[in-house]
Design a protein around this motif. Structure first.
Motif, mmCIF file in Angstrom:
data_model
loop_
_atom_site.group_PDB
_atom_site.id
_atom_site.type_symbol
_atom_site.label_atom_id
_atom_site.label_comp_id
_atom_site.label_asym_id
_atom_site.label_seq_id
_atom_site.Cartn_x
_atom_site.Cartn_y
_atom_site.Cartn_z
ATOM 1 N N ILE A 103 41.542 22.893 32.732
ATOM 2 C CA ILE A 103 42.304 22.898 34.744
ATOM 3 C C ILE A 103 42.961 24.354 33.996
ATOM 4 O O ILE A 103 42.913 26.054 34.831
ATOM 5 C CB ILE A 103 43.763 23.007 34.984
ATOM 6 N N GLU A 104 43.828 24.316 32.674
ATOM 7 C CA GLU A 104 43.719 26.015 32.421
ATOM 8 C C GLU A 104 42.880 27.062 31.829
ATOM 9 O O GLU A 104 42.608 28.537 32.594
ATOM 10 C CB GLU A 104 44.682 25.858 31.119
ATOM 11 N N GLY A 105 41.487 26.406 31.702
ATOM 12 C CA GLY A 105 40.089 27.053 31.527
ATOM 13 C C GLY A 105 39.310 27.519 32.174
ATOM 14 O O GLY A 105 39.082 28.793 32.481
ATOM 15 N N ILE A 106 39.917 26.843 33.282
ATOM 16 C CA ILE A 106 39.149 27.012 34.724
ATOM 17 C C ILE A 106 39.815 28.275 35.676
ATOM 18 O O ILE A 106 38.800 28.962 35.716
ATOM 19 C CB ILE A 106 38.817 26.053 36.066
ATOM 20 N N ALA A 107 40.824 27.881 35.478
ATOM 21 C CA ALA A 107 42.209 29.116 36.051
ATOM 22 C C ALA A 107 42.391 30.660 35.274
ATOM 23 O O ALA A 107 41.539 31.336 35.959
ATOM 24 C CB ALA A 107 43.182 28.798 35.682
ATOM 25 N N ALA A 108 41.522 30.628 34.126
ATOM 26 C CA ALA A 108 41.676 31.641 33.092
ATOM 27 C C ALA A 108 40.559 32.402 33.547
ATOM 28 O O ALA A 108 39.908 33.722 33.866
ATOM 29 C CB ALA A 108 41.337 31.737 31.692
ATOM 30 N N ARG A 109 39.209 31.812 33.446
ATOM 31 C CA ARG A 109 37.535 31.911 34.238
ATOM 32 C C ARG A 109 38.065 32.625 35.720
ATOM 33 O O ARG A 109 37.409 33.285 36.191
ATOM 34 C CB ARG A 109 36.800 31.179 34.049
ATOM 35 N N ALA A 110 38.746 32.146 36.542
ATOM 36 C CA ALA A 110 38.319 32.429 37.590
ATOM 37 C C ALA A 110 39.994 33.590 38.142
ATOM 38 O O ALA A 110 39.588 33.616 39.375
ATOM 39 C CB ALA A 110 38.835 30.995 38.426
ATOM 40 N N GLY A 111 39.726 33.708 37.187
ATOM 41 C CA GLY A 111 41.425 34.930 37.483
ATOM 42 C C GLY A 111 42.266 34.477 38.269
ATOM 43 O O GLY A 111 42.692 35.081 39.093
ATOM 44 N N VAL A 112 42.737 32.781 38.190
ATOM 45 C CA VAL A 112 43.930 32.777 39.002
ATOM 46 C C VAL A 112 44.748 32.049 37.932
ATOM 47 O O VAL A 112 44.626 31.546 37.304
ATOM 48 C CB VAL A 112 43.455 31.703 40.237
ATOM 49 N N GLY A 113 46.154 32.016 38.694
ATOM 50 C CA GLY A 113 47.061 31.161 38.170
ATOM 51 C C GLY A 113 46.624 29.934 38.330
ATOM 52 O O GLY A 113 46.625 29.105 39.677
ATOM 53 N N LYS A 114 47.307 29.094 37.202
ATOM 54 C CA LYS A 114 46.480 27.411 37.344
ATOM 55 C C LYS A 114 47.638 26.528 37.873
ATOM 56 O O LYS A 114 46.762 25.214 39.219
ATOM 57 C CB LYS A 114 46.973 27.113 35.806
ATOM 58 N N GLN A 115 49.004 27.352 38.454
ATOM 59 C CA GLN A 115 49.765 26.759 39.940
ATOM 60 C C GLN A 115 48.458 26.738 41.126
ATOM 61 O O GLN A 115 49.052 25.934 42.001
ATOM 62 C CB GLN A 115 50.272 27.318 39.738
#
Lengths: 205, 205
Positions: free
Chosen positions: A38-50
């Motif tokens: 989830i962290e990796g997806i959030a970072a790549r998408a430019g969103v917070g993991k929350q």
């Protein structure tokens, strides 16, 4: 709940959602299912993991939705709409060739290939994820064949005693086998042969 | 070079080889292909890792041989011998049902299932391993169908224009699809239907 938000907020949510899907598919295609987080997806998408946790309970849930969306996009690109199913021109053989050729093109599309392989491989060894994959992604697609074959049976083009849920596997099974295991080239000519052999049998008539 | 050794040494080698195969298959079934190591196989088989490196250049090579051996054992257990191929009683439908039912039993056998799933899943995402798996394990098995179907064509039981390398996928493709993706139960009745539908077609005759 998007309906209750202001339009700008809805658009922003829609943009984030799309960025998350794209990031999830790209990442799983690059590093595999197990190493996607989830962290990796959030970072790549430019969103917070929350943001991701607010919308989805798990990595599997994000990915399954991203695949559903990918399938809908492929369907739209092929000129259909998501609910249209398999065309019914009255010519079963032509309709099946059309849909299997489109499936071949989708399977050979790099955008589709890497993430779908990663998910399929994980489903092969993880029964729980495999079951979700089948229930939420695969089986609804297979039911489109059942619908089309049911119409064909009513039109007298399929023998009345045939089990239609098994019959569709004569098309889908070999195509998936060839794609997953890369035994031989996956071409339109191959798709056509599968349809011809399955409808008319290997034995002399 | 075993022939030049004393009988006791040959027997010891054979015992070690068998222990290494068993350890490799058990381990890959338990932890997956990626986490299986030569060291782990050696420890579990009770041999030094140099013993393994003396006989095989890589983990993939050990495993592929272990699978070839597993297949040969399954074949012997089914009453055949490794080179016999698909029986030819003159009745193509009966012969295909026999071999597909035996394949169903093998696919449902836990001893076979976990390691084979692990290898197949890795082949799905690793094109190089996948190609070795196909070339060394799968394609030789598929050629047994080509041989049997060629005899059937010569006997007038298969239409002369049928591409036999594609035709066999009507049996093997759906079976593998159902096994890998666990869409529906894998039973003898299913194997029988596949053979009937593929030989006689879905369309009315």
């Amino acid at each position: 709940m998007a309906e209750t938000r202001a339009p700008d907020s809805t658009r922003r949510s829609e943009r984030s959602r799309r960025a998350i899907y794209d990031a999830a598919l790209a990442l799983v295609g690059e590093v595999g299912y197990a190493k996607t987080t989830i962290e990796g997806i959030a970072a790549r998408a430019g969103v917070g993991k929350q943001t991701i946790y607010r919308w989805w309970p798990s990595k599997a849930a994000v990915l399954l939705e991203a695949y559903v969306d990918l399938g809908a996009q492929a369907n739209e690109a092929a000129g259909g709409d998501a609910d249209s199913g398999i065309p019914d021109t009255g010519d079963l053989e032509a309709d099946l060739k059309l849909v299997l050729r489109a499936t071949v093109d989708e399977m050979n599309d790099p955008k589709y290939e890497a993430p779908t392989r990663a998910l399929a491989a994980e489903g092969v060894v993880d029964p729980e994820l495999g079951a979700r994959f089948v229930e939420e992604l695969l089986e609804p697609q297979l039911q489109l064949y059942v619908t089309r074959l049911t119409a064909a049976r009513e039109a007298g083009q399929v023998r009345p005693e045939v089990d239609l849920r098994v019959a569709l596997e004569l098309f889908v099974g070999p195509l998936t086998h060839r794609w997953l295991l890369r035994t031989q080239p996956l071409t339109h000519a191959y798709a056509d042969k599968l349809v011809e052999y399955a409808l008319h049998g290997l034995a002399p008539r």
